[in-house]
Design an enzyme around this catalytic site. Structure first.
Site, PDB file in Angstrom:
ATOM      1  N   HIS A 206      -3.137  -7.838  -5.878  1.00 18.07           N
ATOM      2  CA  HIS A 206      -1.230  -6.909  -5.658  1.00 18.07           C
ATOM      3  C   HIS A 206      -0.666  -7.260  -5.840  1.00 18.07           C
ATOM      4  O   HIS A 206       0.373  -7.406  -5.662  1.00 18.07           O
ATOM      5  CB  HIS A 206      -1.971  -6.043  -4.288  1.00 18.07           C
ATOM      6  CG  HIS A 206      -2.081  -6.408  -3.036  1.00 18.07           C
ATOM      7  ND1 HIS A 206      -2.653  -7.508  -2.408  1.00 18.07           N
ATOM      8  CD2 HIS A 206      -1.007  -6.859  -2.391  1.00 18.07           C
ATOM      9  CE1 HIS A 206      -2.246  -7.460  -1.005  1.00 18.07           C
ATOM     10  NE2 HIS A 206      -0.858  -7.739  -1.654  1.00 18.07           N
TER      11      HIS A 206
HETATM   12  C1  UD1 Z   1       3.573  -4.913  -0.099  1.00 15.74           C
HETATM   13  C2  UD1 Z   1       4.329  -6.625   0.836  1.00 15.74           C
HETATM   14  C3  UD1 Z   1       2.900  -7.044   0.193  1.00 15.74           C
HETATM   15  C4  UD1 Z   1       1.185  -6.821   1.439  1.00 15.74           C
HETATM   16  C5  UD1 Z   1       1.166  -5.426   0.658  1.00 15.74           C
HETATM   17  C6  UD1 Z   1       0.474  -5.026   1.150  1.00 15.74           C
HETATM   18  C7  UD1 Z   1       6.564  -6.591   0.310  1.00 15.74           C
HETATM   19  C8  UD1 Z   1       7.352  -7.078  -0.609  1.00 15.74           C
HETATM   20  N1  UD1 Z   1       5.060  -6.550  -0.156  1.00 15.74           N
HETATM   21  O1  UD1 Z   1       3.655  -4.868  -1.003  1.00 15.74           O
HETATM   22  O2  UD1 Z   1       3.423  -7.762   1.696  1.00 15.74           O
HETATM   23  O3  UD1 Z   1      -0.098  -7.352   1.093  1.00 15.74           O
HETATM   24  O4  UD1 Z   1       2.322  -4.405   0.697  1.00 15.74           O
HETATM   25  O5  UD1 Z   1      -0.946  -4.204   0.337  1.00 15.74           O
HETATM   26  O6  UD1 Z   1       6.405  -5.863   1.546  1.00 15.74           O
HETATM   27  N2  UD1 Z   1       2.274   2.199  -4.946  1.00 15.74           N
HETATM   28  C9  UD1 Z   1       2.092   3.193  -5.340  1.00 15.74           C
HETATM   29  N3  UD1 Z   1       1.845   3.742  -4.046  1.00 15.74           N
HETATM   30  C10 UD1 Z   1       2.232   3.651  -2.774  1.00 15.74           C
HETATM   31  C11 UD1 Z   1       2.078   2.286  -2.485  1.00 15.74           C
HETATM   32  C12 UD1 Z   1       2.874   1.874  -3.202  1.00 15.74           C
HETATM   33  O7  UD1 Z   1       1.929   3.684  -6.401  1.00 15.74           O
HETATM   34  O8  UD1 Z   1       1.766   4.203  -2.044  1.00 15.74           O
HETATM   35  C13 UD1 Z   1       2.863   0.907  -5.915  1.00 15.74           C
HETATM   36  C14 UD1 Z   1       4.864   1.073  -6.520  1.00 15.74           C
HETATM   37  O9  UD1 Z   1       4.703   1.323  -8.030  1.00 15.74           O
HETATM   38  C15 UD1 Z   1       5.372   0.256  -5.905  1.00 15.74           C
HETATM   39  C16 UD1 Z   1       4.225  -0.451  -6.332  1.00 15.74           C
HETATM   40  O10 UD1 Z   1       3.471  -0.355  -5.978  1.00 15.74           O
HETATM   41  O11 UD1 Z   1       6.929  -0.376  -6.687  1.00 15.74           O
HETATM   42  C17 UD1 Z   1       4.525  -2.131  -5.066  1.00 15.74           C
HETATM   43  O12 UD1 Z   1       4.531  -1.444  -3.872  1.00 15.74           O
HETATM   44  P1  UD1 Z   1       5.360  -1.961  -2.505  1.00 15.74           P
HETATM   45  O13 UD1 Z   1       5.783  -1.349  -1.382  1.00 15.74           O
HETATM   46  O14 UD1 Z   1       6.914  -2.604  -3.493  1.00 15.74           O
HETATM   47  O15 UD1 Z   1       4.832  -3.913  -2.593  1.00 15.74           O
HETATM   48  P2  UD1 Z   1       2.780  -3.756  -2.793  1.00 15.74           P
HETATM   49  O16 UD1 Z   1       2.564  -4.761  -3.563  1.00 15.74           O
HETATM   50  O17 UD1 Z   1       2.303  -3.060  -2.021  1.00 15.74           O
HETATM   51  N1  UDP Z   2      -7.875  -1.965   2.192  1.00 15.79           N
HETATM   52  C1  UDP Z   2      -8.190  -1.222   2.552  1.00 15.79           C
HETATM   53  N2  UDP Z   2      -8.477  -0.664   1.193  1.00 15.79           N
HETATM   54  C2  UDP Z   2      -9.328  -1.082   0.249  1.00 15.79           C
HETATM   55  C3  UDP Z   2      -7.862  -2.101  -0.061  1.00 15.79           C
HETATM   56  C4  UDP Z   2      -8.031  -2.772   1.286  1.00 15.79           C
HETATM   57  O1  UDP Z   2      -8.555  -0.400   3.093  1.00 15.79           O
HETATM   58  O2  UDP Z   2      -8.383  -0.555  -0.588  1.00 15.79           O
HETATM   59  C5  UDP Z   2      -7.305  -3.172   3.958  1.00 15.79           C
HETATM   60  C6  UDP Z   2      -7.987  -4.446   4.016  1.00 15.79           C
HETATM   61  O3  UDP Z   2      -9.906  -4.542   4.562  1.00 15.79           O
HETATM   62  C7  UDP Z   2      -7.703  -5.273   4.704  1.00 15.79           C
HETATM   63  C8  UDP Z   2      -6.191  -4.688   4.406  1.00 15.79           C
HETATM   64  O4  UDP Z   2      -6.496  -3.467   3.396  1.00 15.79           O
HETATM   65  O5  UDP Z   2      -7.466  -4.899   5.990  1.00 15.79           O
HETATM   66  C9  UDP Z   2      -5.230  -5.563   3.572  1.00 15.79           C
HETATM   67  O6  UDP Z   2      -4.439  -5.213   2.923  1.00 15.79           O
HETATM   68  P1  UDP Z   2      -3.694  -5.609   1.411  1.00 15.79           P
HETATM   69  O7  UDP Z   2      -4.562  -6.305   0.884  1.00 15.79           O
HETATM   70  O8  UDP Z   2      -2.720  -4.788   1.557  1.00 15.79           O
HETATM   71  O9  UDP Z   2      -2.459  -6.205   1.934  1.00 15.79           O
HETATM   72  P2  UDP Z   2      -2.703  -7.957   2.641  1.00 15.79           P
HETATM   73  O10 UDP Z   2      -3.234  -8.077   3.528  1.00 15.79           O
HETATM   74  O11 UDP Z   2      -2.655  -9.011   2.124  1.00 15.79           O
HETATM   75  O12 UDP Z   2      -0.881  -7.745   2.980  1.00 15.79           O
END
Ligand code: UD1
Ligand code: UDP
Length: 363
Positions: A206
């Site tokens: 992601h």
């Molecule tokens: C965010 C964090 C990242 C973290 C991740 C955990 C920032 C800059 N990034 O990244 O550090 O590792 O969360 O998962 O804060 N979207 C959906 N539904 C949702 C959420 C997101 O469709 O419920 C889609 C949208 O298209 C959105 C994209 O995912 O634009 C990215 O979501 P965003 O929260 O901006 O960043 P993450 O990649 O989730």
């Molecule tokens: N995770 C989860 N369901 C999923 C994928 C990840 O519960 O389908 C959990 C994972 O076990 C970990 C956390 O989400 O505890 C990690 O989140 P993510 O990878 O989104 O973000 P990051 O840790 O890179 O910020």
């Protein structure tokens, strides 16, 4: 003592679950959900399954560019802080919700508590690196998961309020792994997906660095997955879903099983029973380490450098041959696990103790 906790993204719910449990006896916690993650399986499922107290405020900010998302959060968090006048504000990790919460509070002279402080990738092109550095520099209490994190802060001149609490994610893994294993509804995941323990690899993707490479980057990763001897199960983050689906449709990959994101209990079961994890996630790298599952991190650097000892975690560029080679040829060294750099599994207790102390001082 009144504490506002700001959360917004999946890993923050998981961290908050154990910390909120510990805080219940030491302060009045008001949870604010920014709405950064909003799909049911990216948000509500964690509150329900992990019994996290319901947010008192849901700001509904949703997705957007960094400036728009962070800016909207800042405006709305400030309104909450002005209304609630808390004694302190707590944030987790390095997302836009973290920075917005910390900045809103610091400008109102409300003490900021940062859990997972001091992590560095030393790559300022990562949005998370900017969020971490800025948050650490405006925090009053900094709870570091490791000694490396303490040292990183010291190198930037931050020593006041710094504590090595250990990693709250270790608390979560220890607490919820047992519950997951005892829950037949959750253990049914293997049958549901048609997979056998230790007969599959688990992957997640992601990071912006991954998705910014577009379809070609995802195809390069998937070409490696396609060649692996075990099926690769991918609970796909919404950010990556359409790229992953396009790659599979265009290249006809058959060894990759895309599934919807799962709840934390199912994720712990999938991780602990995988023969390997391949990921660009920060949290999952560490969970793999805690659960003694070898990991290939699909990035050129990691903040969690301790996991690299003995090849339990190896880094790979997003190149097909390198990913394949690292996935099949890396041998781990069990002796490298004699150190426990992430604390004793009671980071939440240490954070609660610090809050109790702070509460005594604000009385
Ligand atoms: C965010 C964090 C990242 C973290 C991740 C955990 C920032 C800059 N990034 O990244 O550090 O590792 O969360 O998962 O804060 N979207 C959906 N539904 C949702 C959420 C997101 O469709 O419920 C889609 C949208 O298209 C959105 C994209 O995912 O634009 C990215 O979501 P965003 O929260 O901006 O960043 P993450 O990649 O989730
Ligand atoms: N995770 C989860 N369901 C999923 C994928 C990840 O519960 O389908 C959990 C994972 O076990 C970990 C956390 O989400 O505890 C990690 O989140 P993510 O990878 O989104 O973000 P990051 O840790 O890179 O910020």
């Amino acid at each position: 003592m009144k504490l506002i906790t700001v959360v917004g993204a999946r890993p923050q719910f998981i961290k908050a679950s154990v910390v909120s449990m510990a805080l219940a006896h030491v302060c009045d916690e008001v949870i604010v959900h920014t709405g950064q993650h909003y799909d049911r399986n990216m948000s509500d499922v964690f509150f329900e399954e992990l019994k996290i107290p319901k947010p008192a405020y849901h700001l509904g900010v949703g997705s957007g560019t960094h400036g728009k998302q962070t800016g909207e959060m800042l405006i709305k968090i400030e309104e909450v802080l002005q209304k609630e006048t808390p004694d302190a504000l707590l944030v987790y990790g390095d997302t836009n919700s973290t920075l917005a919460g910390a900045l809103a509070a610091a400008k109102l002279h409300i003490p900021v508590l940062h859990v997972e402080a001091g992590l560095r990738s030393f790559n300022r092109r990562m949005p998370e690196e900017l969020n971490r550095v800025l948050t650490d520099h405006i925090s009053d209490l900094l709870f570091c998961p490791t000694q490396t994190a303490v040292q990183n802060l010291k190198n930037e001149g931050i020593t006041a309020g710094v504590q090595n609490s250990g990693d709250v994610m270790l608390d979560s893994v220890l607490h919820f792994s047992k519950l997951a294993g005892e829950n037949p509804e959750k253990t049914a995941i293997f049958q549901k997906l048609g997979i056998q323990p230790k007969q599959y690899r688990l992957a997640t993707l992601h990071r912006a660095e991954t998705t910014d490479g577009g379809l070609p980057a995802v195809e390069r990763i998937f070409r490696a997955f396609e060649r692996l001897p075990q099926k690769v199960v991918i609970p796909i983050h919404p950010r990556t879903r359409s790229l992953a689906e396009s790659a599979i449709a265009q290249c006809g990959f058959r060894n990759i099983q895309l599934i919807d994101p799962v709840g934390y209990l199912e994720m712990l079961l999938l991780t602990s029973n995988a023969c390997q994890v391949l990921t660009d996630s920060g949290g999952l790298q560490k969970e793999a380490w805690f659960l003694e599952i070898p990991c290939v991190t699909l990035r050129s650097e990691t903040e969690w450098v301790e996991t690299l000892a003995g090849n339990w975690n190896v880094l790979s560029a997003l190149e097909t041959d390198e990913i394949y080679d690292k996935a099949v040829n890396t041998k781990v060294d069990p002796a490298a696990r004699s150190q426990m750099p992430f604390g004793d599994g009671n980071a939440s207790g240490k954070i609660a103790a610090a809050l109790l102390q702070m509460g005594e001082n604000v009385k």
